[in-house]
Scaffold this motif. Sequence first.
Motif, mmCIF file in Angstrom:
data_model
loop_
_atom_site.group_PDB
_atom_site.id
_atom_site.type_symbol
_atom_site.label_atom_id
_atom_site.label_comp_id
_atom_site.label_asym_id
_atom_site.label_seq_id
_atom_site.Cartn_x
_atom_site.Cartn_y
_atom_site.Cartn_z
ATOM 1 N N TRP A 86 38.773 42.785 45.764
ATOM 2 C CA TRP A 86 40.108 42.583 44.998
ATOM 3 C C TRP A 86 41.028 43.630 45.772
ATOM 4 N N GLY A 89 45.418 40.751 44.735
ATOM 5 C CA GLY A 89 45.706 39.058 44.833
ATOM 6 C C GLY A 89 46.763 38.647 45.695
ATOM 7 N N GLU A 93 42.285 36.435 48.665
ATOM 8 C CA GLU A 93 41.017 36.232 47.348
ATOM 9 C C GLU A 93 40.606 34.831 46.584
ATOM 10 N N SER A 122 31.652 38.585 43.302
ATOM 11 C CA SER A 122 32.988 39.313 43.752
ATOM 12 C C SER A 122 33.690 40.274 41.622
ATOM 13 N N THR A 123 32.558 40.376 40.682
ATOM 14 C CA THR A 123 33.511 40.151 39.491
ATOM 15 C C THR A 123 32.729 41.647 38.987
ATOM 16 N N TYR A 128 37.006 41.701 41.174
ATOM 17 C CA TYR A 128 37.236 39.939 41.069
ATOM 18 C C TYR A 128 38.344 40.217 39.472
#
Length: 176
Positions: A86, A89, A93, A122-123, A128
């Motif tokens: 991230w 944005g 992404e 990705s979190t 993200y």
Amino acid sequence: MQSRIQIVQGDITTISVDAIVNAANPSLLGGGGVDGAIHRAAGPALLAACKKVRQQQGECAPGHAVITEAGDLPAKAVVHTVGPVWRGGEAQEERLLQDAYRNSLQLVTDNGYRSVAFPAISTGIYGYPRAAAALIAFNTVSDYLTTHSLPEQVYFVCYDDENTRLYQRLLAQHAL
Ligand code: AR6
């Protein structure tokens, strides 16, 4: 009829499905987070398989995916995909996260697998935002399933309460 999408809370390394997806990095040689957990649980055979892919194909770019054996895991295969880092944005992404889900699903379909489990790519370390990532994951998988008969079943494996709530809300809205 039971939904083809299910939400599970827990550790993806313990799940008995045909394929689990790893949130890898471009080196494919392991790391922290879910990647570290998968390599620890799978043992040295997984790292050896990843090294082989790496030698043959080089690094795995964000949005791309590769498939290997699963070593000691209950799953038959591991799909390694690289989500985007991230960066606020404006660095593609969203498209890269969609690609990561879609290319992972395509490998599952191509190998004839019936079930797959995804972590929230990705979190974690890649940062993200969780709600946005959950929406992309859910919509990308739902769209894919409308045009493919395999996989029959997709599990979103949520490690924490926040992701579990986000995904459960999306599934409830989808089922209406
Ligand atoms: N089962 C299911 N989900 C998990 C597990 C687990 N055992 N462990 C963590 N999660 P992350 P990324 C969740 O950081 O953001 C690695 O170093 C976690 O809570 O694993 O894509 C790679 O090598 C989070 O929601 O992956 C890369 O360098 C989600 O999995 C980098 O991290 C993803 O978090 C990739 O970062």
